[in-house]
Design a protein around this motif. Structure first.
Motif, PDB file in Angstrom:
ATOM      1  N   SER A 144      95.516 -23.492 -24.284  1.00  0.00           N
ATOM      2  CA  SER A 144      95.144 -22.188 -23.313  1.00  0.00           C
ATOM      3  C   SER A 144      93.500 -22.245 -23.938  1.00  0.00           C
ATOM      4  O   SER A 144      92.949 -21.140 -23.249  1.00  0.00           O
ATOM      5  CB  SER A 144      95.650 -21.033 -23.322  1.00  0.00           C
ATOM      6  N   LYS A 172      87.203 -19.640 -25.454  1.00  0.00           N
ATOM      7  CA  LYS A 172      88.010 -19.174 -25.547  1.00  0.00           C
ATOM      8  C   LYS A 172      88.858 -19.537 -25.358  1.00  0.00           C
ATOM      9  O   LYS A 172      89.451 -20.562 -24.647  1.00  0.00           O
ATOM     10  CB  LYS A 172      87.243 -18.891 -23.979  1.00  0.00           C
ATOM     11  N   ASP A 173      90.275 -18.412 -25.390  1.00  0.00           N
ATOM     12  CA  ASP A 173      91.721 -18.531 -25.813  1.00  0.00           C
ATOM     13  C   ASP A 173      91.594 -17.715 -23.880  1.00  0.00           C
ATOM     14  O   ASP A 173      91.359 -16.331 -23.357  1.00  0.00           O
ATOM     15  CB  ASP A 173      92.659 -17.870 -26.238  1.00  0.00           C
ATOM     16  N   ALA A 209      94.399 -17.260 -21.786  1.00  0.00           N
ATOM     17  CA  ALA A 209      95.755 -16.573 -22.032  1.00  0.00           C
ATOM     18  C   ALA A 209      95.356 -15.128 -22.141  1.00  0.00           C
ATOM     19  O   ALA A 209      96.029 -13.776 -22.199  1.00  0.00           O
ATOM     20  CB  ALA A 209      96.938 -17.068 -22.694  1.00  0.00           C
ATOM     21  N   SER A 210      94.339 -15.541 -23.348  1.00  0.00           N
ATOM     22  CA  SER A 210      94.254 -13.810 -24.100  1.00  0.00           C
ATOM     23  C   SER A 210      92.773 -12.808 -23.381  1.00  0.00           C
ATOM     24  O   SER A 210      92.472 -11.629 -23.710  1.00  0.00           O
ATOM     25  CB  SER A 210      94.319 -13.419 -25.999  1.00  0.00           C
ATOM     26  N   GLU A 218      90.476 -13.905 -25.484  1.00  0.00           N
ATOM     27  CA  GLU A 218      89.794 -13.476 -26.595  1.00  0.00           C
ATOM     28  C   GLU A 218      88.653 -14.982 -27.042  1.00  0.00           C
ATOM     29  O   GLU A 218      88.861 -16.338 -26.388  1.00  0.00           O
ATOM     30  CB  GLU A 218      90.526 -13.859 -27.576  1.00  0.00           C
ATOM     31  N   GLU A 252      95.719 -18.273 -35.265  1.00  0.00           N
ATOM     32  CA  GLU A 252      97.509 -18.004 -34.471  1.00  0.00           C
ATOM     33  C   GLU A 252      97.091 -18.621 -33.184  1.00  0.00           C
ATOM     34  O   GLU A 252      97.393 -18.463 -32.145  1.00  0.00           O
ATOM     35  CB  GLU A 252      96.900 -16.212 -33.927  1.00  0.00           C
ATOM     36  N   VAL A 253      95.661 -19.517 -33.144  1.00  0.00           N
ATOM     37  CA  VAL A 253      95.897 -20.288 -31.639  1.00  0.00           C
ATOM     38  C   VAL A 253      96.175 -22.155 -32.530  1.00  0.00           C
ATOM     39  O   VAL A 253      96.034 -22.816 -31.707  1.00  0.00           O
ATOM     40  CB  VAL A 253      94.718 -20.268 -31.429  1.00  0.00           C
ATOM     41  N   LYS A 278      96.085 -24.309 -29.366  1.00  0.00           N
ATOM     42  CA  LYS A 278      97.306 -23.710 -27.955  1.00  0.00           C
ATOM     43  C   LYS A 278      96.184 -24.443 -27.005  1.00  0.00           C
ATOM     44  O   LYS A 278      94.948 -24.481 -26.887  1.00  0.00           O
ATOM     45  CB  LYS A 278      96.820 -22.399 -28.102  1.00  0.00           C
TER      46      LYS A 278
END
Length: 105
Positions: free
Chosen positions: A79, A33-34, A36-37, A39, A62-63, A77
């Motif tokens: 996050s 899980k991100d 920050a978003s 997602e 993108e991560v 990332k």
């Protein structure tokens, strides 16, 4: 998060229900899980097939923050957290361990 941090988590959560090997029979699927978003990403091999354990290779570009020589994911990332999906809900490793303990009680 990196492959090394995933190894550390697997060691930390050994025999708690917070690892794929221990909660798969209950229907948990490894995921990320991100924070920050919000997602959630199922764990996948680089070719897109579902992975039976946590694997960074199938996460979207993108991560991905860093790739190793040869293209393997070296880091994602900050996050991104590892966990599991069960019945459409994301569980952190801690939450999955608690759920497994509750189901066993």
């Amino acid at each position: 998060m990196s492959p090394l941090s995933l190894q550390r988590e697997n060691h930390e959560f050994r025999n708690t229900g917070g690892r794929s090997e221990e909660n798969r029979p209950l229907g948990f699927r490894p995921a990320f899980k991100d924070l920050a978003s919000g997602e959630v990403y199922d764990s996948r091999f680089a070719d897109g097939r579902p992975a039976p354990f946590h694997l960074l290779e199938g996460l979207p570009e993108e991560v991905v923050v860093q790739r190793e020589p040869g293209g393997r994911v070296g880091r994602v990332k900050e996050s991104i957290v590892s966990g599991f999906v069960l019945d459409g809900r994301f569980y952190t490793r801690e939450e999955a361990a608690q759920e497994v303990a509750a189901l066993a009680a």
